[in-house]
Design an enzyme around this catalytic site. Structure first.
Site, PDB file in Angstrom:
ATOM      1  N   ASP A   1      45.453  39.236  45.353  1.00  0.00           N
ATOM      2  CA  ASP A   1      46.877  38.893  45.377  1.00  0.00           C
ATOM      3  C   ASP A   1      47.697  39.891  44.566  1.00  0.00           C
ATOM      4  O   ASP A   1      47.189  40.513  43.628  1.00  0.00           O
ATOM      5  CB  ASP A   1      47.048  37.470  44.802  1.00  0.00           C
ATOM      6  CG  ASP A   1      48.395  36.876  45.151  1.00  0.00           C
ATOM      7  OD1 ASP A   1      49.081  37.412  46.047  1.00  0.00           O
ATOM      8  OD2 ASP A   1      48.776  35.865  44.520  1.00  0.00           O
ATOM      9  N   GLY A   2      48.977  40.028  44.931  1.00  0.00           N
ATOM     10  CA  GLY A   2      49.892  40.844  44.131  1.00  0.00           C
ATOM     11  C   GLY A   2      50.320  42.150  44.777  1.00  0.00           C
ATOM     12  O   GLY A   2      51.005  42.951  44.142  1.00  0.00           O
TER      13      GLY A   2
ATOM     14  N   HIS B   1      50.384  46.575  50.452  1.00  0.00           N
ATOM     15  CA  HIS B   1      49.195  46.197  51.226  1.00  0.00           C
ATOM     16  C   HIS B   1      48.306  47.414  51.475  1.00  0.00           C
ATOM     17  O   HIS B   1      47.091  47.337  51.438  1.00  0.00           O
ATOM     18  CB  HIS B   1      49.598  45.564  52.570  1.00  0.00           C
ATOM     19  CG  HIS B   1      50.334  44.265  52.398  1.00  0.00           C
ATOM     20  ND1 HIS B   1      49.897  43.269  51.560  1.00  0.00           N
ATOM     21  CD2 HIS B   1      51.472  43.789  52.970  1.00  0.00           C
ATOM     22  CE1 HIS B   1      50.736  42.244  51.618  1.00  0.00           C
ATOM     23  NE2 HIS B   1      51.709  42.533  52.457  1.00  0.00           N
TER      24      HIS B   1
ATOM     25  N   GLU C   1      47.983  30.198  56.050  1.00  0.00           N
ATOM     26  CA  GLU C   1      49.394  30.074  55.630  1.00  0.00           C
ATOM     27  C   GLU C   1      50.129  31.413  55.716  1.00  0.00           C
ATOM     28  O   GLU C   1      51.353  31.453  55.849  1.00  0.00           O
ATOM     29  CB  GLU C   1      49.483  29.533  54.195  1.00  0.00           C
ATOM     30  CG  GLU C   1      49.108  28.068  54.035  1.00  0.00           C
ATOM     31  CD  GLU C   1      47.599  27.802  54.092  1.00  0.00           C
ATOM     32  OE1 GLU C   1      46.816  28.760  53.891  1.00  0.00           O
ATOM     33  OE2 GLU C   1      47.210  26.655  54.363  1.00  0.00           O
TER      34      GLU C   1
ATOM     35  N   LEU D   1      24.626  44.644  50.363  1.00  0.00           N
ATOM     36  CA  LEU D   1      25.698  43.672  50.168  1.00  0.00           C
ATOM     37  C   LEU D   1      26.182  43.063  51.493  1.00  0.00           C
ATOM     38  O   LEU D   1      26.301  43.771  52.491  1.00  0.00           O
ATOM     39  CB  LEU D   1      26.879  44.398  49.500  1.00  0.00           C
ATOM     40  CG  LEU D   1      28.154  43.585  49.308  1.00  0.00           C
ATOM     41  CD1 LEU D   1      28.022  42.660  48.102  1.00  0.00           C
ATOM     42  CD2 LEU D   1      29.372  44.498  49.108  1.00  0.00           C
TER      43      LEU D   1
ATOM     44  N   GLU E   1      32.635  30.070  38.229  1.00  0.00           N
ATOM     45  CA  GLU E   1      33.395  30.522  37.067  1.00  0.00           C
ATOM     46  C   GLU E   1      34.654  31.221  37.592  1.00  0.00           C
ATOM     47  O   GLU E   1      34.588  31.945  38.585  1.00  0.00           O
ATOM     48  CB  GLU E   1      32.570  31.518  36.240  1.00  0.00           C
ATOM     49  CG  GLU E   1      31.326  30.932  35.628  1.00  0.00           C
ATOM     50  CD  GLU E   1      31.628  29.851  34.598  1.00  0.00           C
ATOM     51  OE1 GLU E   1      32.632  29.983  33.873  1.00  0.00           O
ATOM     52  OE2 GLU E   1      30.855  28.877  34.518  1.00  0.00           O
TER      53      GLU E   1
HETATM   54  C1  IPE Z   1      46.437  34.018  48.808  1.00  0.00           C
HETATM   55  O1  IPE Z   1      47.550  34.720  48.403  1.00  0.00           O
HETATM   56  C2  IPE Z   1      45.934  34.541  50.109  1.00  0.00           C
HETATM   57  C3  IPE Z   1      45.411  35.896  50.077  1.00  0.00           C
HETATM   58  C4  IPE Z   1      45.240  36.653  49.025  1.00  0.00           C
HETATM   59  C5  IPE Z   1      45.015  36.422  51.350  1.00  0.00           C
HETATM   60  P1  IPE Z   1      49.034  34.197  48.735  1.00  0.00           P
HETATM   61  O2  IPE Z   1      49.954  35.148  48.089  1.00  0.00           O
HETATM   62  O3  IPE Z   1      49.175  33.970  50.179  1.00  0.00           O
HETATM   63  O4  IPE Z   1      49.031  32.783  48.001  1.00  0.00           O
HETATM   64  P2  IPE Z   1      50.226  31.965  47.346  1.00  0.00           P
HETATM   65  O5  IPE Z   1      51.342  31.949  48.347  1.00  0.00           O
HETATM   66  O6  IPE Z   1      50.591  32.692  46.107  1.00  0.00           O
HETATM   67  O7  IPE Z   1      49.641  30.628  47.067  1.00  0.00           O
HETATM   68  C1  IPE Z   2      48.214  39.541  48.805  1.00  0.00           C
HETATM   69  O1  IPE Z   2      49.387  40.081  48.304  1.00  0.00           O
HETATM   70  C2  IPE Z   2      47.942  39.986  50.212  1.00  0.00           C
HETATM   71  C3  IPE Z   2      48.077  38.936  51.215  1.00  0.00           C
HETATM   72  C4  IPE Z   2      48.315  37.688  50.966  1.00  0.00           C
HETATM   73  C5  IPE Z   2      47.918  39.331  52.600  1.00  0.00           C
HETATM   74  P1  IPE Z   2      50.798  39.384  48.501  1.00  0.00           P
HETATM   75  O2  IPE Z   2      51.438  39.924  49.720  1.00  0.00           O
HETATM   76  O3  IPE Z   2      50.650  37.894  48.475  1.00  0.00           O
HETATM   77  O4  IPE Z   2      51.548  39.886  47.219  1.00  0.00           O
HETATM   78  P2  IPE Z   2      52.596  39.077  46.336  1.00  0.00           P
HETATM   79  O5  IPE Z   2      51.954  37.778  45.932  1.00  0.00           O
HETATM   80  O6  IPE Z   2      53.804  38.861  47.193  1.00  0.00           O
HETATM   81  O7  IPE Z   2      52.858  39.967  45.166  1.00  0.00           O
HETATM   82 MG    MG Z   3      50.755  36.533  46.986  1.00  0.00          MG
END
Ligand code: IPE
Ligand code: IPE
Ligand code: MG
Length: 260
Positions: A28-29, A45, A75, A139, A215
């Site tokens: 995420d992020g 991305h 989602e 892996l 964990e």
């Molecule tokens: C979770 O991240 C899904 C993936 C990393 C693929 P999201 O960014 O979609 O989750 P929320 O919206 O913060 O819960």
């Molecule tokens: C995770 O990064 C990748 C996917 C969910 C596909 P995000 O796109 O959710 O990045 P943030 O949370 O908006 O920073």
């Molecule tokens: Mg996100």
């Protein structure tokens, strides 16, 4: 050769040999990484996809058995269509570019999630990459695509109910193992370590059943910045944990159950 490489890496990074068998990562992020740089989300991305290569290779060299990456949740289809489209394009590129690298590293590719939701060309590309790496024995890299923990559990319940209806299964003999075996992750080792980048304290519908005793390691580092040194730090943290599974720990640190 494999063991030699593993041992030299353990030494180099000062890791103990007790590594997790199955690491799951909520990557995420990416969006926030791009925003900080005044770039479009897709740049995040793209940078995130680059982080994957390094970690897959390292996980394989360390002898970790399975790495499950949350790449796209059910989602995530709610995102703006152009972002979804670009994410699918990136996935296609990843598959096209990485198969060679996966083969070189003896990595077997698999997926969990509703593959049927993905664009047809991605489904085909996935099938090709999965077939091409099926013989690899290192892996297992599992991409969670259009994945939802609740949907996977719902599917498991449907399968179990169908077996009951056919008279193949007696409801009284349904155990936790019946459910574990009906999930898409049934063939993989227990998920013993979950990493989430970017600091959110939630599991966002990831492996709901499988994470029961994992964990957790949640870091503020954004996914595109999560590299070898961050992964090693997470593994060190894991190695410092006392996994008790509801039991007690004796003085030498090994686990003892209260009811043997
Ligand atoms: C979770 O991240 C899904 C993936 C990393 C693929 P999201 O960014 O979609 O989750 P929320 O919206 O913060 O819960
Ligand atoms: C995770 O990064 C990748 C996917 C969910 C596909 P995000 O796109 O959710 O990045 P943030 O949370 O908006 O920073
Ligand atoms: Mg996100």
């Amino acid at each position: 050769m494999q063991t030699f490489k593993k041992n030299s890496l353990l030494k180099r990074y000062r890791l103990k040999s007790s590594l997790p068998k199955h690491v799951a990562i909520i990557m995420d992020g990416n969006g926030r990484w791009a925003k900080k740089r005044h770039l479009p989300r897709i740049a995040g991305h793209r940078a995130g996809a680059h982080s994957i290569r390094e970690l897959v290779r390292l996980a394989g060299e360390l002898g970790i058995e399975a790495l499950t990456l949350y790449a796209f949740s059910t989602e995530n289809w709610k995102r703006p269509p152009h972002e979804v489209r670009l994410l699918m394009q990136l996935l296609k590129q990843y598959l096209r570019n990485e198969v060679k690298e996966l083969l070189e590293n003896n990595v077997r590719l698999q997926t969990i999630g509703r593959r049927q939701d993905l664009p047809l060309e991605i489904q085909k590309e996935l099938e090709k990459s999965i077939q091409a790496t099926a013989h690899c024995t290192g892996l297992t890299l599992v991409l969670a695509l259009s994945y939802s923990g609740r949907a996977d559990l719902t599917n498991a319940v449907k399968k179990i109910a169908a077996d009951v209806k056919k008279g193949k299964l007696n409801p009284a003999s349904v155990t936790e193992k019946t459910i574990t075996d009906a999930l898409s992750t049934s063939h993989l080792p227990e998920v013993d370590f979950l990493i989430r980048t970017s600091g959110e304290m939630r599991i966002s519908n990831f492996l709901l059943w499988e994470l029961a005793y994992s964990e957790f390691f949640i870091t503020k580092t954004l996914w595109p910045d999560f590299k070898t040194k961050d992964f090693i730090l997470a593994l060190k943290d894991f190695q410092g944990r006392q996994r008790r599974f509801g039991g007690v720990t004796n003085i030498i640190g090994s686990f003892t159950s209260w009811a043997r």
